[in-house]
Design a protein around this motif. Structure first.
Motif, PDB file in Angstrom:
ATOM      1  N   CYS A  75      -6.629  -2.411   4.077  1.00 57.28           N
ATOM      2  CA  CYS A  75      -6.434  -0.965   3.892  1.00 57.28           C
ATOM      3  C   CYS A  75      -6.489  -0.204   5.208  1.00 57.28           C
ATOM      4  CB  CYS A  75      -7.440  -0.402   2.897  1.00 57.28           C
ATOM      5  SG  CYS A  75      -7.308  -1.110   1.264  1.00 57.28           S
ATOM      6  N   THR A  76      -5.585  -0.551   6.097  1.00 60.46           N
ATOM      7  CA  THR A  76      -5.517   0.150   7.375  1.00 60.46           C
ATOM      8  C   THR A  76      -4.153   0.812   7.527  1.00 60.46           C
ATOM      9  OG1 THR A  76      -4.746  -1.836   8.501  1.00 60.46           O
ATOM     10  CG2 THR A  76      -7.116  -1.405   8.550  1.00 60.46           C
ATOM     11  N   LYS A  77      -4.115   1.822   8.388  1.00 63.31           N
ATOM     12  CA  LYS A  77      -2.856   2.489   8.729  1.00 63.31           C
ATOM     13  C   LYS A  77      -2.103   1.599   9.703  1.00 63.31           C
ATOM     14  CE  LYS A  77      -5.171   6.953   8.545  1.00 63.31           C
ATOM     15  NZ  LYS A  77      -5.539   8.146   9.328  1.00 63.31           N
ATOM     16  N   THR A  78      -0.902   2.031  10.052  1.00 67.01           N
ATOM     17  CA  THR A  78      -0.097   1.244  10.990  1.00 67.01           C
ATOM     18  C   THR A  78      -0.734   1.155  12.372  1.00 67.01           C
ATOM     19  OG1 THR A  78       1.230   3.212  11.495  1.00 67.01           O
ATOM     20  CG2 THR A  78       2.088   1.695   9.837  1.00 67.01           C
ATOM     21  N   ASP A  79      -1.589   2.131  12.705  1.00 68.53           N
ATOM     22  CA  ASP A  79      -2.249   2.102  14.014  1.00 68.53           C
ATOM     23  C   ASP A  79      -3.546   1.287  14.002  1.00 68.53           C
ATOM     24  OD1 ASP A  79      -3.958   3.750  12.609  1.00 68.53           O
ATOM     25  OD2 ASP A  79      -3.692   5.496  13.907  1.00 68.53           O
ATOM     26  N   GLY A  80      -3.868   0.671  12.855  1.00 71.39           N
ATOM     27  CA  GLY A  80      -5.066  -0.159  12.766  1.00 71.39           C
ATOM     28  C   GLY A  80      -6.296   0.575  12.286  1.00 71.39           C
ATOM     29  N   GLU A  81      -6.225   1.883  12.187  1.00 75.17           N
ATOM     30  CA  GLU A  81      -7.361   2.682  11.707  1.00 75.17           C
ATOM     31  C   GLU A  81      -7.473   2.560  10.183  1.00 75.17           C
ATOM     32  OE1 GLU A  81      -9.649   4.640  13.466  1.00 75.17           O
ATOM     33  OE2 GLU A  81      -8.796   3.554  15.168  1.00 75.17           O
ATOM     34  N   PRO A  82      -8.683   2.591   9.656  1.00 75.19           N
ATOM     35  CA  PRO A  82      -8.845   2.528   8.198  1.00 75.19           C
ATOM     36  C   PRO A  82      -8.243   3.760   7.536  1.00 75.19           C
ATOM     37  CG  PRO A  82     -10.985   2.439   9.330  1.00 75.19           C
ATOM     38  CD  PRO A  82      -9.950   2.663  10.362  1.00 75.19           C
ATOM     39  N   ILE A  83      -7.729   3.577   6.320  1.00 75.45           N
ATOM     40  CA  ILE A  83      -7.175   4.729   5.602  1.00 75.45           C
ATOM     41  C   ILE A  83      -8.312   5.625   5.126  1.00 75.45           C
ATOM     42  CG2 ILE A  83      -5.078   3.528   4.869  1.00 75.45           C
ATOM     43  CD1 ILE A  83      -6.315   3.232   2.088  1.00 75.45           C
ATOM     44  N   ASP A  84      -7.990   6.887   4.907  1.00 72.78           N
ATOM     45  CA  ASP A  84      -8.984   7.849   4.435  1.00 72.78           C
ATOM     46  C   ASP A  84      -9.375   7.531   2.997  1.00 72.78           C
ATOM     47  OD1 ASP A  84      -8.768   9.285   6.833  1.00 72.78           O
ATOM     48  OD2 ASP A  84      -7.089  10.460   6.044  1.00 72.78           O
ATOM     49  N   ILE A  92      -5.533   3.858  -5.763  1.00 69.12           N
ATOM     50  CA  ILE A  92      -6.188   3.229  -6.915  1.00 69.12           C
ATOM     51  C   ILE A  92      -5.814   3.967  -8.192  1.00 69.12           C
ATOM     52  CG2 ILE A  92      -8.437   2.804  -8.018  1.00 69.12           C
ATOM     53  CD1 ILE A  92      -7.835   0.820  -5.806  1.00 69.12           C
ATOM     54  N   TYR A  93      -5.801   5.297  -8.125  1.00 63.16           N
ATOM     55  CA  TYR A  93      -5.464   6.095  -9.301  1.00 63.16           C
ATOM     56  C   TYR A  93      -4.035   5.806  -9.767  1.00 63.16           C
ATOM     57  CZ  TYR A  93      -5.187   9.930 -12.579  1.00 63.16           C
ATOM     58  OH  TYR A  93      -5.039  10.661 -13.726  1.00 63.16           O
ATOM     59  N   GLN A  94      -3.110   5.552  -8.845  1.00 61.55           N
ATOM     60  CA  GLN A  94      -1.741   5.216  -9.231  1.00 61.55           C
ATOM     61  C   GLN A  94      -1.703   3.929 -10.049  1.00 61.55           C
ATOM     62  OE1 GLN A  94       0.820   5.183  -5.779  1.00 61.55           O
ATOM     63  NE2 GLN A  94       0.241   7.269  -5.218  1.00 61.55           N
ATOM     64  N   TYR A  95      -2.480   2.939  -9.638  1.00 59.30           N
ATOM     65  CA  TYR A  95      -2.567   1.699 -10.413  1.00 59.30           C
ATOM     66  C   TYR A  95      -3.158   1.971 -11.804  1.00 59.30           C
ATOM     67  CZ  TYR A  95      -1.469  -1.386  -6.465  1.00 59.30           C
ATOM     68  OH  TYR A  95      -0.836  -2.047  -5.434  1.00 59.30           O
ATOM     69  N   ILE A  96      -4.201   2.784 -11.848  1.00 62.11           N
ATOM     70  CA  ILE A  96      -4.859   3.091 -13.127  1.00 62.11           C
ATOM     71  C   ILE A  96      -3.898   3.822 -14.060  1.00 62.11           C
ATOM     72  CG2 ILE A  96      -6.701   4.463 -14.203  1.00 62.11           C
ATOM     73  CD1 ILE A  96      -8.400   3.777 -11.682  1.00 62.11           C
ATOM     74  N   GLU A  97      -3.158   4.800 -13.517  1.00 64.14           N
ATOM     75  CA  GLU A  97      -2.175   5.524 -14.331  1.00 64.14           C
ATOM     76  C   GLU A  97      -1.101   4.583 -14.875  1.00 64.14           C
ATOM     77  OE1 GLU A  97      -0.791   8.633 -11.668  1.00 64.14           O
ATOM     78  OE2 GLU A  97      -1.646  10.119 -13.045  1.00 64.14           O
ATOM     79  N   GLN A  98      -0.651   3.675 -14.040  1.00 64.37           N
ATOM     80  CA  GLN A  98       0.385   2.735 -14.467  1.00 64.37           C
ATOM     81  C   GLN A  98      -0.141   1.820 -15.572  1.00 64.37           C
ATOM     82  OE1 GLN A  98       1.978   0.292 -11.290  1.00 64.37           O
ATOM     83  NE2 GLN A  98       4.041   0.547 -12.091  1.00 64.37           N
ATOM     84  N   LEU A  99      -1.377   1.339 -15.419  1.00 65.20           N
ATOM     85  CA  LEU A  99      -1.978   0.507 -16.468  1.00 65.20           C
ATOM     86  C   LEU A  99      -2.139   1.291 -17.764  1.00 65.20           C
ATOM     87  CD1 LEU A  99      -4.753  -1.571 -14.681  1.00 65.20           C
ATOM     88  CD2 LEU A  99      -2.795  -2.448 -15.941  1.00 65.20           C
ATOM     89  N   ALA A 100      -2.620   2.516 -17.665  1.00 73.09           N
ATOM     90  CA  ALA A 100      -2.797   3.347 -18.855  1.00 73.09           C
ATOM     91  C   ALA A 100      -1.470   3.559 -19.557  1.00 73.09           C
ATOM     92  CB  ALA A 100      -3.435   4.679 -18.477  1.00 73.09           C
TER      93      ALA A 100
END
Length: 109
Positions: A75-84, A92-100
């Motif tokens: 879970c890092t950005k293209t510059d190697g920094e962790p995502i917010d 995660i919510y997108q996965y949950i919505e898709q499952l629902a």
């Protein structure tokens, strides 16, 4: 026609079949038969999408597999920094919505 090309006449026929099936479903006297016609139209749409885009519609298994793989990633950005955290939560919510949606469950909140 060569492989990979879609015949525009066949696409138009498929769209017409789907539309006619949905019209019949919404105007049908029997609710049970209307549901069956809608189910047939949904199957036609999925087949149409697969033929046109070459993409399989998501399944519970594929969404869970994607969620698992996402969870195992760094879970890092293209510059190697962790995502917010907010970005992570949105993903995660997108996965949950898709499952629902696949399970026919309504989410509250």
């Amino acid at each position: 026609m060569s492989d990979g090309q879609v015949n525009p006449i066949e696409i138009d026929r498929q769209k017409s079949r789907i539309l006619n099936g949905l019209k019949a479903a919404f105007h049908h006297a029997s609710l049970e038969e209307g549901h069956a016609l809608i189910g047939e139209a949904v199957a036609e749409i999925e087949a149409y999408e697969k033929q046109l885009y070459g993409v399989e519609p998501p399944t519970v298994q594929s969404v869970l597999q994607g969620l698992y793989e996402f969870n195992q990633s760094t879970c890092t950005k293209t510059d190697g920094e962790p995502i917010d955290l907010e970005v992570y939560q949105d993903l995660i919510y997108q996965y949950i919505e898709q499952l629902a949606d696949l399970l026919g469950a309504e989410l509250e909140g």
